[in-house]
Write an enzyme that holds these catalytic residues in place. Structure first.
Site, mmCIF file in Angstrom:
data_model
loop_
_atom_site.group_PDB
_atom_site.id
_atom_site.type_symbol
_atom_site.label_atom_id
_atom_site.label_comp_id
_atom_site.label_asym_id
_atom_site.label_seq_id
_atom_site.Cartn_x
_atom_site.Cartn_y
_atom_site.Cartn_z
ATOM 1 N N HIS A 109 0.626 -1.205 0.106
ATOM 2 C CA HIS A 109 0.031 0.044 0.207
ATOM 3 C C HIS A 109 0.909 1.180 0.000
ATOM 4 C CE1 HIS A 109 -3.579 2.242 0.634
ATOM 5 N NE2 HIS A 109 -2.919 3.096 1.612
ATOM 6 N N GLU A 174 8.562 0.995 -2.870
ATOM 7 C CA GLU A 174 7.819 0.011 -3.007
ATOM 8 C C GLU A 174 8.462 -1.383 -3.515
ATOM 9 O OE1 GLU A 174 4.032 0.532 -4.635
ATOM 10 O OE2 GLU A 174 3.756 2.598 -4.071
HETATM 11 C C1 GRF Z 1 1.280 0.710 -6.271
HETATM 12 O O1 GRF Z 1 1.475 2.161 -5.992
HETATM 13 C C2 GRF Z 1 0.459 -0.263 -4.882
HETATM 14 O O2 GRF Z 1 1.145 0.430 -3.902
HETATM 15 C C3 GRF Z 1 -0.772 0.042 -5.193
HETATM 16 O O3 GRF Z 1 -1.177 0.126 -6.332
HETATM 17 C C4 GRF Z 1 0.025 0.458 -7.135
HETATM 18 C C5 GRF Z 1 0.279 -0.386 -8.116
HETATM 19 O O4 GRF Z 1 1.310 -0.193 -9.115
HETATM 20 N N1 GRF Z 1 -1.189 -1.054 -4.435
HETATM 21 P P1 GRF Z 1 1.920 -1.458 -10.146
HETATM 22 O O5 GRF Z 1 0.913 -1.858 -10.698
HETATM 23 O O6 GRF Z 1 2.763 -2.435 -9.015
HETATM 24 O O7 GRF Z 1 2.733 -0.441 -11.036
#
Ligand code: GRF
Length: 201
Positions: A109, A174
């Site tokens: 998240h 992330e």
């Molecule tokens: C990311 O920002 C994640 O944190 C959220 O949705 C987005 C997905 O991005 N849950 P991706 O599809 O992994 O590029």
């Protein structure tokens, strides 16, 4: 080796980062399936190009959440699966789904939970005037972004940040955090104790 199923709905950049970490030897899991609810998800193209098994389960008009999740579960269980990672999967999971894979589903998240759950977390952080935000990897329970937290990274909110600039800086974190948390799980070092996660040394 743990078998990982990744659920996506779109771009799939976290899924790609997980795959890269595996190729670089930083993450010892095997991706057994990339499943998307959206046939147009860009992440599917990457998966196919890299010969990772893919599946699409699209919601049918009028289909209940339970019935749809039943079909998703069936697909997931058609391959070896130890852990399920949600990576931009834009659907709330039914109780049935969460219970079937208790403490086996993780999500990423783009905020420091419990702050800013739900959609547009980066926009929420900017609108609240937060000076810090970040990202969280957590187990999925029946609530929305409420499950036990595995780990978090802090990202500074800079003056003049837009939703795009903040999202991009959070996304960099992330991409690292998700693989690190999955590796802890792969090493058997994560223990869920009620709402809390203990990381074994
Ligand atoms: C990311 O920002 C994640 O944190 C959220 O949705 C987005 C997905 O991005 N849950 P991706 O599809 O992994 O590029």
């Amino acid at each position: 080796m743990l078998n990982l199923v990744i659920l996506i709905s779109g771009r799939g950049s976290n899924m790609q980062a997980i795959h890269r970490a595996i190729l670089e030897g930083k993450l010892s899991v095997k991706i057994s399936l990339i499943l998307s609810n959206n046939p147009q998800a860009a992440g599917l193209t990457y998966a196919r190009e890299h010969k990772i098994p893919t599946a699409v389960v699209e919601k049918m008009p009028g289909e209940s959440r339970d019935d749809f999740d039943g079909r998703v579960i069936e697909k997931i269980e058609s391959v070896p699966v130890d852990i399920i990672a949600l990576a931009g999967y834009m659907r709330i999971l039914s109780k049935k789904f969460v219970e079937r894979f208790k403490n086996k589903i993780v999500n990423i998240h783009p905020a420091l939970l419990p702050a800013f759950p739900g959609l547009h977390a980066q926009r929420q952080a900017l609108e609240a005037g937060a000076s810090q935000s970040g990202c969280t990897v957590h187990f999925v329970d029946e609530g929305c972004d409420t499950g036990p937290i595995i780990d978090q990274r802090v990202v500074e909110v800079k003056p003049g940040d837009t939703e795009e600039s903040l999202s991009a800086r959070i996304l960099e974190q992330e991409h690292q955090l998700y693989s690190e948390c999955l590796q802890l799980i792969a090493e058997g070092r994560i223990k869920v104790e009620g709402k809390k996660v203990r990381i074994l040394k």
